[in-house]
Design an enzyme around this catalytic site. Structure first.
Site, PDB file in Angstrom:
ATOM      1  CE  LYS A  97      -0.245  -0.275   5.037  1.00  0.00           C
ATOM      2  NZ  LYS A  97      -1.093  -0.484   6.217  1.00  0.00           N
ATOM      3  CE1 TYR A 156      13.228  31.024   4.847  1.00  0.00           C
ATOM      4  CE2 TYR A 156      13.616  28.688   4.447  1.00  0.00           C
ATOM      5  CZ  TYR A 156      13.276  29.954   3.983  1.00  0.00           C
ATOM      6  OH  TYR A 156      12.993  30.132   2.658  1.00  0.00           O
TER       7      TYR A 156
END
Ligand SMILES: *Cc1c(COP(=O)(O)O)cnc(C)c1O
EC number: 5.1.1.1
Length: 383
Positions: A35, A255
């Site tokens: 999956k 950042y």
């Protein structure tokens, strides 16, 4: 020149891990759980690579199952959550998708369906996960109705463990006791074990097992189990340093200046970011390999780049190979630094990252580039 970020998928390692699942449970058959695009590794390529080993596959949605058919996979495919609407039953019957039945509405819809052929049905027992499934009493009722309705064949009983990865397995044992009690009454072939149970709990090995993460080399037991140490990483996410910065003491990187140099620091800028699926929660200190040597993330992960401390790696520079996880760097260790699990890192790798396939039998192997390199540079350099 193209961006150096890539995911190399070692299909021989995938086969090795699948064979380990079989070796650990010699009397069971293993549904290969593929999956979520085979946990980010490419479902069709992985199914092709396992086609001669695995008798059946398991996915979460009918779209995933249909993508396997479109990719030429003709094996039975289990839909682990069954159908999401009644109309899917006809398609499932047409394609030989085996359906979990976890709810009354799924059962009633199946009874009312017009099908080309009866469906293999996997009755889901809620033994304690309390997510999907019937109570023990409802399982017996569902079994009787499925046997009577003429729409079902090859009934199985399935359950899912909430804590098979726990080293203090009280709750796991409680679930196992509930399964054992019901199995004596239901008299159906069982399908119980996920990866941790396949690796660590032989009492769960039944007609079928359902290993997922272990096929990709993810160790759900974090090294606590001997067998899991034999797993091989399937995906190696790698890139390169594209720029180098010399940072003075007290200067920030990236950042919000999360990382601040406490010594004269060389920073390598790596082409990989959260826009590729590298987790932005990675803390300073997250392990990274540069030219095969371990160093650490320094500064917040940006969308397209991340920054690593190469002060102690004087040979490292622009072009140095960087491994983010995989060969030589267990994905579990990176996951721990992101306060998550290997599953989210692997399934979270985004389509922007090109996958390159190697090895495997009858696979969609994409070894051409590697093969050309090998012929240009013969392995026997002593000749
Ligand atoms: C995903 C899934 C598995 C595989 O679990 P792993 O921990 O990856 O081995 C097994 N069974 C069900 C029902 C699942 O949804």
């Amino acid at each position: 020149m193209s961006r150096p970020l890539r995911a190399d998928i070692d299909l021989d390692a995938l086969r090795h891990n699948y064979q380990l699942a079989c070796e650990l449970a010699p009397h069971s058959r293993a549904l290969a759980v593929i999956k979520a695009d085979a946990y980010g590794h490419g479902a069709v390529a992985c199914a092709q690579a396992l086609a001669d080993l695995a008798p059946a596959f398991a996915v979460a949605t009918i779209e995933e199952a249909l993508a396997l058919r479109a990719g030429g996979i003709s094996h039975p495919v289990v839909l682990l959550e069954g159908v999401f609407e009644a109309a899917e039953y006809a398609l499932a019957a047409e394609h030989d998708f085996w359906c979990a039945i976890h709810s009354e509405w799924q059962l009633a819809a199946l009874e009312q369906s017009e099908l080309a052929q009866p469906l293999s049905c996997w009755i889901k027992f809620d033994s304690g996960m309390h997510r999907l499934g019937f109570t023990a009493e409802q399982v017996l009722g569902a079994k009787a109705r499925l046997e009577a309705c003429g729409k079902a064949r090859d009934l199985h009983l399935m359950t899912h463990f909430a804590s098979a990865d726990s080293l203090t397995p009280d709750y796991f044992q409680q679930q196992m006791a509930a399964v054992t009690a019901l199995a004596a009454q239901a008299e159906l072939p069982l399908c119980l074990a996920n990866s941790p149970a396949t690796l660590a709990w032989p009492e769960t090995h039944a007609a079928w097992n359902r290993p997922g993460i272990m096929l990709y080399g993810g160790d759900p037991l974090e090294g606590a189990n001997d067998a899991s140490r034999r797993l091989k990483p399937v995906m190696t996410l790698s890139s390169a340093i594209i720029a180098v910065r010399e940072i003075a003491i007290g200067e920030p990187v990236g950042y919000s200046g999360r990382f601040v140099a406490t010594r004269p620091t060389r920073i390598g800028v790596v082409a990989c970011g959260y826009g590729d699926g590298y987790d932005r929660h990675a803390v300073d200190g997250t392990p990274v390999l540069v030219d095969g040597q371990e160093t650490v993330l320094a500064g917040k992960v940006s969308m397209d780049m991340l920054t690593v401390d190469i002060t102690d790696l004087p040979e490292a520079g622009v072009g140095s190979r960087v491994v983010l996880w995989g060969e030589g760097l267990e994905v579990n260790r990176v996951a721990a630094s992101c306060d998550t699990i290997s599953y989210t890192l692997l399934t979270g790798l985004l389509p922007r990252v090109p996958r390159h396939y190697h090895g495997g039998v009858g696979s969609a192997a994409d070894d051409q580039g590697v093969a050309q390199l090998a012929s240009a540079q013969p392995l026997d350099t002593h000749a």
